[in-house]
Design a protein around this motif. Structure first.
Motif, PDB file in Angstrom:
ATOM      1  N   SER A 161       4.890  -6.233   3.810  1.00  0.00           N
ATOM      2  CA  SER A 161       4.142  -7.035   4.863  1.00  0.00           C
ATOM      3  C   SER A 161       4.292  -6.350   6.450  1.00  0.00           C
ATOM      4  N   PHE A 162       5.460  -5.945   6.502  1.00  0.00           N
ATOM      5  CA  PHE A 162       5.846  -5.336   7.663  1.00  0.00           C
ATOM      6  C   PHE A 162       5.265  -4.019   7.855  1.00  0.00           C
ATOM      7  N   ALA A 163       5.153  -3.158   6.901  1.00  0.00           N
ATOM      8  CA  ALA A 163       3.957  -1.876   6.668  1.00  0.00           C
ATOM      9  C   ALA A 163       2.641  -2.100   6.988  1.00  0.00           C
ATOM     10  N   GLY A 164       2.074  -3.400   6.894  1.00  0.00           N
ATOM     11  CA  GLY A 164       0.919  -3.861   7.382  1.00  0.00           C
ATOM     12  C   GLY A 164      -0.051  -4.391   6.272  1.00  0.00           C
ATOM     13  N   LEU A 165       0.504  -4.763   5.191  1.00  0.00           N
ATOM     14  CA  LEU A 165      -0.285  -5.398   4.201  1.00  0.00           C
ATOM     15  C   LEU A 165       0.445  -6.807   3.695  1.00  0.00           C
ATOM     16  N   PRO A 166      -0.240  -7.681   4.503  1.00  0.00           N
ATOM     17  CA  PRO A 166       0.133  -9.021   4.126  1.00  0.00           C
ATOM     18  C   PRO A 166       0.097  -9.595   2.824  1.00  0.00           C
ATOM     19  N   VAL A 167       1.254 -10.170   2.506  1.00  0.00           N
ATOM     20  CA  VAL A 167       1.418 -10.623   0.888  1.00  0.00           C
ATOM     21  C   VAL A 167       1.546 -11.995   0.649  1.00  0.00           C
ATOM     22  N   GLU A 168       0.871 -12.427  -0.097  1.00  0.00           N
ATOM     23  CA  GLU A 168       1.169 -14.082  -0.368  1.00  0.00           C
ATOM     24  C   GLU A 168       1.829 -14.295  -1.747  1.00  0.00           C
ATOM     25  N   VAL A 169       2.915 -14.899  -1.981  1.00  0.00           N
ATOM     26  CA  VAL A 169       3.658 -14.992  -3.348  1.00  0.00           C
ATOM     27  C   VAL A 169       3.674 -16.437  -3.790  1.00  0.00           C
ATOM     28  N   ARG A 170       3.174 -16.535  -5.132  1.00  0.00           N
ATOM     29  CA  ARG A 170       3.034 -17.758  -5.811  1.00  0.00           C
ATOM     30  C   ARG A 170       3.906 -17.667  -7.082  1.00  0.00           C
ATOM     31  N   ALA A 197      -1.597  -0.557  -3.371  1.00  0.00           N
ATOM     32  CA  ALA A 197      -2.343  -1.230  -2.414  1.00  0.00           C
ATOM     33  C   ALA A 197      -2.200  -1.011  -0.993  1.00  0.00           C
ATOM     34  N   LEU A 198      -0.859  -0.879  -0.730  1.00  0.00           N
ATOM     35  CA  LEU A 198      -0.764  -0.306   0.862  1.00  0.00           C
ATOM     36  C   LEU A 198      -1.133   1.130   1.138  1.00  0.00           C
ATOM     37  N   ARG A 199      -1.082   2.200   0.078  1.00  0.00           N
ATOM     38  CA  ARG A 199      -1.363   3.228   0.182  1.00  0.00           C
ATOM     39  C   ARG A 199      -2.849   3.670   0.178  1.00  0.00           C
ATOM     40  N   HIS A 200      -3.543   2.966  -0.748  1.00  0.00           N
ATOM     41  CA  HIS A 200      -4.796   3.469  -1.088  1.00  0.00           C
ATOM     42  C   HIS A 200      -5.773   2.341  -0.484  1.00  0.00           C
ATOM     43  N   GLY A 201      -5.215   1.147  -0.195  1.00  0.00           N
ATOM     44  CA  GLY A 201      -6.153   0.154   0.261  1.00  0.00           C
ATOM     45  C   GLY A 201      -6.531   0.100   1.584  1.00  0.00           C
ATOM     46  N   ASP A 202      -7.912  -0.563   1.831  1.00  0.00           N
ATOM     47  CA  ASP A 202      -8.550  -0.480   3.191  1.00  0.00           C
ATOM     48  C   ASP A 202      -8.349  -1.891   3.727  1.00  0.00           C
ATOM     49  N   GLY A 203      -7.140  -2.291   4.292  1.00  0.00           N
ATOM     50  CA  GLY A 203      -7.087  -3.452   5.032  1.00  0.00           C
ATOM     51  C   GLY A 203      -6.819  -4.542   3.936  1.00  0.00           C
ATOM     52  N   GLY A 204      -7.216  -5.595   4.481  1.00  0.00           N
ATOM     53  CA  GLY A 204      -7.047  -6.990   3.450  1.00  0.00           C
ATOM     54  C   GLY A 204      -5.697  -7.422   3.209  1.00  0.00           C
ATOM     55  N   LYS A 205      -5.600  -8.120   2.068  1.00  0.00           N
ATOM     56  CA  LYS A 205      -4.148  -8.637   1.719  1.00  0.00           C
ATOM     57  C   LYS A 205      -3.929  -8.415   0.330  1.00  0.00           C
ATOM     58  N   ALA A 206      -2.869  -8.995  -0.155  1.00  0.00           N
ATOM     59  CA  ALA A 206      -2.376  -8.946  -1.523  1.00  0.00           C
ATOM     60  C   ALA A 206      -1.983 -10.145  -1.823  1.00  0.00           C
ATOM     61  N   GLU A 207      -2.105 -10.642  -3.254  1.00  0.00           N
ATOM     62  CA  GLU A 207      -1.515 -11.699  -3.771  1.00  0.00           C
ATOM     63  C   GLU A 207      -0.489 -11.537  -4.939  1.00  0.00           C
ATOM     64  N   VAL A 208       0.527 -12.231  -5.012  1.00  0.00           N
ATOM     65  CA  VAL A 208       1.433 -11.762  -6.216  1.00  0.00           C
ATOM     66  C   VAL A 208       1.800 -13.132  -6.851  1.00  0.00           C
ATOM     67  N   THR A 209       1.472 -13.204  -8.087  1.00  0.00           N
ATOM     68  CA  THR A 209       1.632 -14.599  -8.857  1.00  0.00           C
ATOM     69  C   THR A 209       2.649 -14.232 -10.078  1.00  0.00           C
ATOM     70  N   VAL A 219       2.727 -11.648 -14.881  1.00  0.00           N
ATOM     71  CA  VAL A 219       2.731 -11.255 -13.411  1.00  0.00           C
ATOM     72  C   VAL A 219       1.487 -10.620 -13.079  1.00  0.00           C
ATOM     73  N   GLU A 220       1.026 -11.006 -11.839  1.00  0.00           N
ATOM     74  CA  GLU A 220      -0.396 -10.784 -11.472  1.00  0.00           C
ATOM     75  C   GLU A 220      -0.420 -10.240 -10.170  1.00  0.00           C
ATOM     76  N   VAL A 221      -0.731  -9.089  -9.734  1.00  0.00           N
ATOM     77  CA  VAL A 221      -0.948  -8.769  -8.214  1.00  0.00           C
ATOM     78  C   VAL A 221      -2.461  -8.439  -7.958  1.00  0.00           C
ATOM     79  N   LEU A 222      -3.021  -9.023  -6.937  1.00  0.00           N
ATOM     80  CA  LEU A 222      -4.313  -8.802  -6.597  1.00  0.00           C
ATOM     81  C   LEU A 222      -4.241  -8.429  -5.285  1.00  0.00           C
ATOM     82  N   ASN A 223      -5.364  -7.453  -4.860  1.00  0.00           N
ATOM     83  CA  ASN A 223      -5.316  -6.874  -3.622  1.00  0.00           C
ATOM     84  C   ASN A 223      -6.944  -7.009  -2.934  1.00  0.00           C
ATOM     85  N   THR A 224      -7.174  -7.312  -1.901  1.00  0.00           N
ATOM     86  CA  THR A 224      -8.519  -7.329  -1.518  1.00  0.00           C
ATOM     87  C   THR A 224      -8.956  -5.992  -0.990  1.00  0.00           C
TER      88      THR A 224
END
Length: 283
Positions: A161-170, A197-209, A219-224
């Protein structure tokens, strides 16, 4: 004279029998020696094959660990260094914060690498303590720590998150202690997915379940990201520097060891999805 002939014939038969038994014994011994030699050769080949398989498995394990350590920390360092360069002239305080994050990531990578090297090459006295450079060259550094598990998910999410990719954990289900191998595997899945997601993503956010089911851990990780359906995706895929797919291959191998399965694919609505199921009741 007749009795002499009978004795002579009997002696000849006895000698022939002894000679026949001797020949048979010699042949049997030779066959036994040949069989023993063949069995010894087969055992040696089996031992060599088992050794080669063990070496290959250990090499793959080390490659996975090195990839997890280097890829994650270096990706964070690259992102933070890029951010620092962007604001160096206009926002020096923010640039200093980003550079401190680079330093922390570098120190973390060095610590993890020393731990890994300590496992590969223990101290001469046979202890498992890691001797590393420090203020006092003769002092003992921090002892080898266990591999990370889901209990370290919070610090991982904070770094991403500090590196720039907001992450929501469930977290769903009742969290409970997991076997070490499964715990490490779940952590590495999330780490690899978020790093990509941080390296190749174009902004957005990530969700970890993380879902604790009765008989499995899911375990599931989604990124927009840009969507091919809405036309917002680039016409050509953005090059992925250094991407060889080793990370996902390593994850599939980790999951397969525990009888689970992993699926990683691009989402039609944009972004990427990594999903894994690991059985918890497998003997």
């Amino acid at each position: 004279m007749g009795e002499y002939d009978v004795l002579t014939a009997a002696l000849a038969v006895a000698c022939a029998a002894v000679l026949g038994l001797t020949v048979a014994l010699v042949r049997t011994r030779r066959r036994w020696q040949a069989a023993v030699g063949q069995r010894g050769w087969l055992l040696e080949r089996e031992r060599e094959s088992a050794t080669e398989a063990a070496i290959a498995a250990e090499r793959d394990r080390i490659a996975r660990e090195l990839h997890d350590i280097v890829s994650h920390n270096v990706s964070l360092m690259v992102v933070q260094a890029s951010a620092a360069r962007e604001v160096l002239g206009t926002m020096p305080d923010e640039a200093a914060t980003a550079l401190r994050a680079v330093e922390d990531a570098g120190r973390g990578a060095m610590t993890d690498l020393r731990h890994l090297l300590g496992l590969l090459a223990p101290a001469p006295d046979g202890t498992d303590n890691d001797i590393g450079p420090g203020p006092d060259p003769g002092a003992m550094s921090t002892p080898l720590a266990p591999q990370p598990g889901l209990d370290r998910l919070g610090p991982l999410v904070d770094r991403i998150s500090f590196a720039g990719l907001p992450v929501e954990v469930r977290i769903s289900g009742e969290p409970r202690p997991l076997p070490q191998g499964i715990d490490v595997t779940a952590y590495r899945i999330i780490q690899e997915a978020l790093t990509n997601a941080l390296r190749h993503g174009d902004g957005g956010k990530a969700e970890v379940t993380v879902r604790y089911a009765d008989h499995a851990l899911r375990v599931e990780v989604l990124n927009t990201g840009p969507s091919v359906l809405t036309g917002t995706a680039p016409a050509t895929p953005r090059p992925q520097a250094g991407g060889t797919g080793r990370g996902l291959i390593g994850l599939r191998e980790r999951v397969a060891v525990h009888g689970g399965d992993l699926d990683a694919r691009r989402r039609l609505g944009g972004g990427y999805r990594v999903r894994a199921r690991i059985p918890l009741d497998r003997p």
